[in-house]
Design an enzyme around this catalytic site. Structure first.
Site, PDB file in Angstrom:
ATOM      1  N   ILE A  10       0.828  -1.223   0.000  1.00  0.00           N
ATOM      2  CA  ILE A  10       0.000   0.000   0.000  1.00  0.00           C
ATOM      3  C   ILE A  10       0.858   1.267   0.000  1.00  0.00           C
ATOM      4  CG2 ILE A  10      -0.224   0.150   2.535  1.00  0.00           C
ATOM      5  CD1 ILE A  10      -3.191   0.953   2.054  1.00  0.00           C
ATOM      6  N   ALA A  85       6.141  -6.094  -3.780  1.00  0.00           N
ATOM      7  CA  ALA A  85       7.194  -6.836  -4.484  1.00  0.00           C
ATOM      8  C   ALA A  85       8.453  -5.996  -4.531  1.00  0.00           C
ATOM      9  CB  ALA A  85       6.754  -7.154  -5.921  1.00  0.00           C
ATOM     10  N   SER A  87      10.292  -4.429  -6.932  1.00  0.00           N
ATOM     11  CA  SER A  87       9.754  -4.131  -8.262  1.00  0.00           C
ATOM     12  C   SER A  87      10.767  -3.528  -9.230  1.00  0.00           C
ATOM     13  CB  SER A  87       8.554  -3.177  -8.128  1.00  0.00           C
ATOM     14  OG  SER A  87       9.002  -1.892  -7.760  1.00  0.00           O
ATOM     15  N   SER A 128       3.242  -8.717 -14.667  1.00  0.00           N
ATOM     16  CA  SER A 128       3.983  -7.645 -15.346  1.00  0.00           C
ATOM     17  C   SER A 128       4.295  -7.997 -16.793  1.00  0.00           C
ATOM     18  CB  SER A 128       5.303  -7.440 -14.596  1.00  0.00           C
ATOM     19  OG  SER A 128       6.219  -6.729 -15.393  1.00  0.00           O
ATOM     20  N   GLU A 130       7.018  -7.507 -17.967  1.00  0.00           N
ATOM     21  CA  GLU A 130       8.377  -8.070 -17.931  1.00  0.00           C
ATOM     22  C   GLU A 130       8.341  -9.587 -18.077  1.00  0.00           C
ATOM     23  OE1 GLU A 130      11.869  -7.220 -17.356  1.00  0.00           O
ATOM     24  OE2 GLU A 130      11.127  -5.426 -18.331  1.00  0.00           O
ATOM     25  N   TYR A 152      13.673 -10.578 -11.887  1.00  0.00           N
ATOM     26  CA  TYR A 152      12.348 -10.002 -11.576  1.00  0.00           C
ATOM     27  C   TYR A 152      11.278 -10.627 -12.471  1.00  0.00           C
ATOM     28  CZ  TYR A 152       8.454  -6.687 -11.666  1.00  0.00           C
ATOM     29  OH  TYR A 152       7.201  -6.127 -11.654  1.00  0.00           O
ATOM     30  N   THR A 193      11.448   6.971 -15.875  1.00  0.00           N
ATOM     31  CA  THR A 193      10.579   8.135 -16.080  1.00  0.00           C
ATOM     32  C   THR A 193      10.773   9.169 -14.968  1.00  0.00           C
ATOM     33  OG1 THR A 193       8.847   6.950 -14.909  1.00  0.00           O
ATOM     34  CG2 THR A 193       8.807   6.837 -17.319  1.00  0.00           C
ATOM     35  N   LYS A 195      13.184   9.256 -12.753  1.00  0.00           N
ATOM     36  CA  LYS A 195      14.579   9.700 -12.725  1.00  0.00           C
ATOM     37  C   LYS A 195      14.726  10.877 -13.681  1.00  0.00           C
ATOM     38  CE  LYS A 195      19.244   8.025 -13.841  1.00  0.00           C
ATOM     39  NZ  LYS A 195      20.080   6.843 -14.100  1.00  0.00           N
TER      40      LYS A 195
HETATM   41  P1  NAP Z   1       6.569   0.156  -5.873  1.00  0.00           P
HETATM   42  O1  NAP Z   1       6.195   1.593  -5.928  1.00  0.00           O
HETATM   43  O2  NAP Z   1       8.000  -0.243  -5.935  1.00  0.00           O
HETATM   44  O3  NAP Z   1       5.932  -0.427  -4.512  1.00  0.00           O
HETATM   45  C1  NAP Z   1       6.312  -1.688  -4.052  1.00  0.00           C
HETATM   46  C2  NAP Z   1       5.592  -1.979  -2.745  1.00  0.00           C
HETATM   47  O4  NAP Z   1       6.025  -3.262  -2.292  1.00  0.00           O
HETATM   48  C3  NAP Z   1       5.904  -0.979  -1.625  1.00  0.00           C
HETATM   49  O5  NAP Z   1       4.757  -0.770  -0.841  1.00  0.00           O
HETATM   50  C4  NAP Z   1       6.968  -1.722  -0.814  1.00  0.00           C
HETATM   51  O6  NAP Z   1       6.976  -1.370   0.562  1.00  0.00           O
HETATM   52  C5  NAP Z   1       6.480  -3.144  -0.945  1.00  0.00           C
HETATM   53  N1  NAP Z   1       7.574  -4.086  -0.689  1.00  0.00           N
HETATM   54  C6  NAP Z   1       8.723  -4.240  -1.395  1.00  0.00           C
HETATM   55  N2  NAP Z   1       9.494  -5.182  -0.828  1.00  0.00           N
HETATM   56  C7  NAP Z   1       8.816  -5.619   0.282  1.00  0.00           C
HETATM   57  C8  NAP Z   1       9.104  -6.573   1.304  1.00  0.00           C
HETATM   58  N3  NAP Z   1      10.231  -7.294   1.296  1.00  0.00           N
HETATM   59  N4  NAP Z   1       8.181  -6.750   2.270  1.00  0.00           N
HETATM   60  C9  NAP Z   1       7.033  -6.030   2.280  1.00  0.00           C
HETATM   61  N5  NAP Z   1       6.722  -5.113   1.358  1.00  0.00           N
HETATM   62  C10 NAP Z   1       7.608  -4.913   0.367  1.00  0.00           C
HETATM   63  O7  NAP Z   1       5.822  -0.662  -7.008  1.00  0.00           O
HETATM   64  P2  NAP Z   1       4.535  -0.264  -7.867  1.00  0.00           P
HETATM   65  O8  NAP Z   1       4.968   0.457  -9.077  1.00  0.00           O
HETATM   66  O9  NAP Z   1       3.518   0.315  -6.975  1.00  0.00           O
HETATM   67  O10 NAP Z   1       4.064  -1.709  -8.365  1.00  0.00           O
HETATM   68  C11 NAP Z   1       3.129  -2.474  -7.613  1.00  0.00           C
HETATM   69  C12 NAP Z   1       3.209  -3.918  -8.053  1.00  0.00           C
HETATM   70  O11 NAP Z   1       2.916  -4.011  -9.443  1.00  0.00           O
HETATM   71  C13 NAP Z   1       4.560  -4.577  -7.888  1.00  0.00           C
HETATM   72  O12 NAP Z   1       4.342  -5.941  -7.590  1.00  0.00           O
HETATM   73  C14 NAP Z   1       5.200  -4.452  -9.254  1.00  0.00           C
HETATM   74  O13 NAP Z   1       6.161  -5.472  -9.452  1.00  0.00           O
HETATM   75  C15 NAP Z   1       3.986  -4.623 -10.141  1.00  0.00           C
HETATM   76  N6  NAP Z   1       4.031  -3.981 -11.446  1.00  0.00           N
HETATM   77  C16 NAP Z   1       4.313  -2.647 -11.548  1.00  0.00           C
HETATM   78  C17 NAP Z   1       4.297  -2.052 -12.809  1.00  0.00           C
HETATM   79  C18 NAP Z   1       4.602  -0.589 -12.976  1.00  0.00           C
HETATM   80  O14 NAP Z   1       4.882  -0.167 -14.103  1.00  0.00           O
HETATM   81  N7  NAP Z   1       4.510   0.219 -11.926  1.00  0.00           N
HETATM   82  C19 NAP Z   1       3.997  -2.816 -13.940  1.00  0.00           C
HETATM   83  C20 NAP Z   1       3.708  -4.168 -13.779  1.00  0.00           C
HETATM   84  C21 NAP Z   1       3.715  -4.736 -12.532  1.00  0.00           C
HETATM   85  P3  NAP Z   1       7.986  -0.280   1.183  1.00  0.00           P
HETATM   86  O15 NAP Z   1       7.312   1.044   1.003  1.00  0.00           O
HETATM   87  O16 NAP Z   1       8.107  -0.711   2.598  1.00  0.00           O
HETATM   88  O17 NAP Z   1       9.276  -0.384   0.410  1.00  0.00           O
HETATM   89  N1  GDD Z   2      15.721   2.609 -14.345  1.00  0.00           N
HETATM   90  C1  GDD Z   2      16.436   3.027 -15.402  1.00  0.00           C
HETATM   91  N2  GDD Z   2      17.440   3.913 -15.219  1.00  0.00           N
HETATM   92  N3  GDD Z   2      16.102   2.523 -16.610  1.00  0.00           N
HETATM   93  C2  GDD Z   2      16.812   2.989 -17.659  1.00  0.00           C
HETATM   94  C3  GDD Z   2      17.845   3.922 -17.547  1.00  0.00           C
HETATM   95  C4  GDD Z   2      18.191   4.403 -16.258  1.00  0.00           C
HETATM   96  O1  GDD Z   2      19.088   5.200 -16.079  1.00  0.00           O
HETATM   97  N4  GDD Z   2      18.318   4.178 -18.787  1.00  0.00           N
HETATM   98  C5  GDD Z   2      17.620   3.443 -19.659  1.00  0.00           C
HETATM   99  N5  GDD Z   2      16.705   2.717 -18.973  1.00  0.00           N
HETATM  100  C6  GDD Z   2      15.783   1.747 -19.591  1.00  0.00           C
HETATM  101  C7  GDD Z   2      15.820   0.381 -18.949  1.00  0.00           C
HETATM  102  O2  GDD Z   2      16.959  -0.350 -19.438  1.00  0.00           O
HETATM  103  C8  GDD Z   2      14.486  -0.175 -19.435  1.00  0.00           C
HETATM  104  O3  GDD Z   2      14.625  -0.682 -20.736  1.00  0.00           O
HETATM  105  C9  GDD Z   2      13.585   1.057 -19.481  1.00  0.00           C
HETATM  106  O4  GDD Z   2      14.453   2.192 -19.395  1.00  0.00           O
HETATM  107  C10 GDD Z   2      12.565   1.132 -18.344  1.00  0.00           C
HETATM  108  O5  GDD Z   2      13.233   0.913 -17.130  1.00  0.00           O
HETATM  109  P1  GDD Z   2      12.491   1.138 -15.721  1.00  0.00           P
HETATM  110  O6  GDD Z   2      11.856   2.478 -15.675  1.00  0.00           O
HETATM  111  O7  GDD Z   2      13.459   0.807 -14.645  1.00  0.00           O
HETATM  112  O8  GDD Z   2      11.270   0.112 -15.777  1.00  0.00           O
HETATM  113  P2  GDD Z   2      11.198  -1.415 -16.249  1.00  0.00           P
HETATM  114  O9  GDD Z   2      10.501  -1.440 -17.566  1.00  0.00           O
HETATM  115  O10 GDD Z   2      12.493  -2.091 -16.142  1.00  0.00           O
HETATM  116  O11 GDD Z   2      10.264  -2.049 -15.130  1.00  0.00           O
HETATM  117  C11 GDD Z   2       9.054  -1.397 -14.710  1.00  0.00           C
HETATM  118  O12 GDD Z   2       7.986  -1.834 -15.516  1.00  0.00           O
HETATM  119  C12 GDD Z   2       7.677  -3.232 -15.402  1.00  0.00           C
HETATM  120  C13 GDD Z   2       6.514  -3.511 -16.348  1.00  0.00           C
HETATM  121  O13 GDD Z   2       7.030  -3.830 -17.623  1.00  0.00           O
HETATM  122  C14 GDD Z   2       8.841  -1.728 -13.243  1.00  0.00           C
HETATM  123  O14 GDD Z   2       7.758  -0.952 -12.775  1.00  0.00           O
HETATM  124  C15 GDD Z   2       8.489  -3.190 -13.054  1.00  0.00           C
HETATM  125  O15 GDD Z   2       8.118  -3.401 -11.698  1.00  0.00           O
HETATM  126  C16 GDD Z   2       7.306  -3.512 -13.962  1.00  0.00           C
HETATM  127  O16 GDD Z   2       6.922  -4.856 -13.824  1.00  0.00           O
END
Ligand code: NAP
Ligand code: GDD
Length: 345
Positions: A10, A85, A87, A128, A130, A152, A193, A195
């Site tokens: 959450i 997770a 993540s 995901s 991924e 992951y 994004t 960053k």
């Molecule tokens: P996030 O912002 O990184 O949030 C992750 C959450 O998981 C946080 O509440 C974190 O708690 C908790 N968590 C991590 N490690 C934990 C541990 N060891 N024990 C208990 N809690 C833990 O991720 P999000 O973007 O909201 O994504 C939510 C979910 O969707 C994740 O499972 C992610 O893999 C998945 N997902 C995300 C995307 C995306 O683009 N955002 C896409 C596909 C799937 P703390 O605050 O304590 O660190």
């Molecule tokens: N983080 C990061 N930092 N990524 C970079 C950078 C950098 O400086 N430069 C290039 N990238 C590229 C990564 O190599 C990747 O191809 C892309 O940007 C996106 O990276 P992230 O924003 O870290 O996200 P992600 O796609 O690896 O993973 C996120 O999306 C997944 C869904 O497809 C996370 O939210 C995962 O939890 C989620 O499942």
């Protein structure tokens, strides 16, 4: 009757938006949080500060079955959204073991506790894009095979299959959302994004002079997290449990994201973006683009944000936050250089 939902994760981006959404629908919302020795609520719960008086938080270890069992033994939830997770894909290369432990076992423990105590509770698993990894078809839909390219991604494939197996073997209402990347002003600073937008804001205000980044040619299907949490909820309201791809159907490169983000503050990204090998991954997912036609048809789900609107909102939010911090003389938190053991941030 008031519905009762549990959200693991959450405190994260999605968990916080989902809590907002469920509260707006009249739900009683509970969240699992990890217990930490030093609580600093203003940073630790920064994404849910505005709703701390409306949710119930349970300090619980997702790495302990007993701990999860305890929460389910006390509360009869209607819906459980399992979002917690590790993540960050880059971190999963640095420490694959803890990513696997948390993401696979955490999911298994929640499912096993549900089966034992609350088999009526509907369960959502945060799958995901991924999982598709080295994609063999474009765009990717619910039938596309999984070829994950990171620890992951592998952990999410395992979670997906655990969820499916609990559905098929024990008749639980368990579904996986296969969500493509979704972002927002609440996105973690390590993702490309946020960053980028946080650094754009710092550059604009004279607090930084470059953005060091990895693969500019990687392409992602980026949506807005607010839209995506609506889809999670919709999946748990169906007559039959089923899995859904959630995506915008459009893909953009990291380069395009940078170009638009810098242009938002009248800067040319080519003057500030420096490619740095440290941010390349050992194995990359080059192209992700989702086909969410099943979700449109069955759930009636549509994204409402365009890519440009998303980038614009993130840049504007980071600028506003940084300006208010600079007014208070505190640059320490938002957009500050993030320290990482992995060097991947
Ligand atoms: P996030 O912002 O990184 O949030 C992750 C959450 O998981 C946080 O509440 C974190 O708690 C908790 N968590 C991590 N490690 C934990 C541990 N060891 N024990 C208990 N809690 C833990 O991720 P999000 O973007 O909201 O994504 C939510 C979910 O969707 C994740 O499972 C992610 O893999 C998945 N997902 C995300 C995307 C995306 O683009 N955002 C896409 C596909 C799937 P703390 O605050 O304590 O660190
Ligand atoms: N983080 C990061 N930092 N990524 C970079 C950078 C950098 O400086 N430069 C290039 N990238 C590229 C990564 O190599 C990747 O191809 C892309 O940007 C996106 O990276 P992230 O924003 O870290 O996200 P992600 O796609 O690896 O993973 C996120 O999306 C997944 C869904 O497809 C996370 O939210 C995962 O939890 C989620 O499942």
């Amino acid at each position: 009757m008031t519905k009762k939902a549990l959200i693991t994760g959450i405190t994260g981006q999605d968990g916080s938006y989902l809590a907002d959404y469920l509260l707006s629908l009249g739900y009683e919302v509970h969240g699992l949080v990890r217990r930490v020795a030093l609580e600093a609520p203003e940073t630790r719960f920064s994404r849910i500060t505005h709703l701390l008086d409306r949710v119930t938080l349970h300090p619980t270890s997702l790495e302990s079955y007993a701990s999860i069992f305890h929460v389910f033994s006390k509360h009869d939830f209607d819906e459980c959204y399992h979002l917690a997770a590790q993540s960050f894909v880059a971190e999963s290369f640095a420490d694959g073991f803890s990513t696997m432990n948390m993401n696979i076992n955490g999911t298994h423990y929640v499912l096993a506790a549900l089966r034992e105590l609350r088999p009526r509770c509907r369960f959502y698993f945060a799958g995901s894009s991924e999982m598709f990894g080295n994609v063999n078809e474009v765009p990717q839909n619910e039938s596309t095979s999984f070829q994950p390219r990171s620890p992951y991604g592998i952990s999410k494939v395992a979670g997906f299959h655990l969820t499916r197996n609990y559905r098929e073997a024990y008749g639980l209402f368990c579904v996986s959302g296969i969500l493509f990347n979704h972002e927002s002003p609440r996105r973690g600073f390590e993702f490309v994004t946020r960053k980028t937008t946080s650094t754009v804001a710092r550059i604009k205000l004279g607090l930084a002079n470059e953005l060091r980044i990895g693969n500019l040619d990687a392409k992602r299907d980026w949506g807005h997290a607010k839209d995506y949490v609506r889809a999670m909820h919709a999946m748990l309201q169906q007559a039959q449990p089923d899995d859904f791809v959630i995506a915008t159907g459009q893909t953009h490169s990291v380069r395009e994201f940078c170009e638009i983000a810098f242009a938002e503050v009248d800067l040319d990204y080519r003057e500030f973006v420096k490619v740095d090998e440290r941010y390349y991954r050992p194995a990359e997912v080059d192209l992700l683009i989702g086909d969410a036609s099943k979700a449109r048809r069955v759930l009636g789900w549509e994204p409402t944000y365009t890519f440009r609107e998303l980038v614009k909102e993130m840049v504007a939010s980071d600028l506003a936050e940084l300006r208010s911090e600079s007014a208070g003389g505190d640059f320490s938190r938002k957009g500050a250089k993030v320290q990482s053991s992995t060097n991947h941030v």
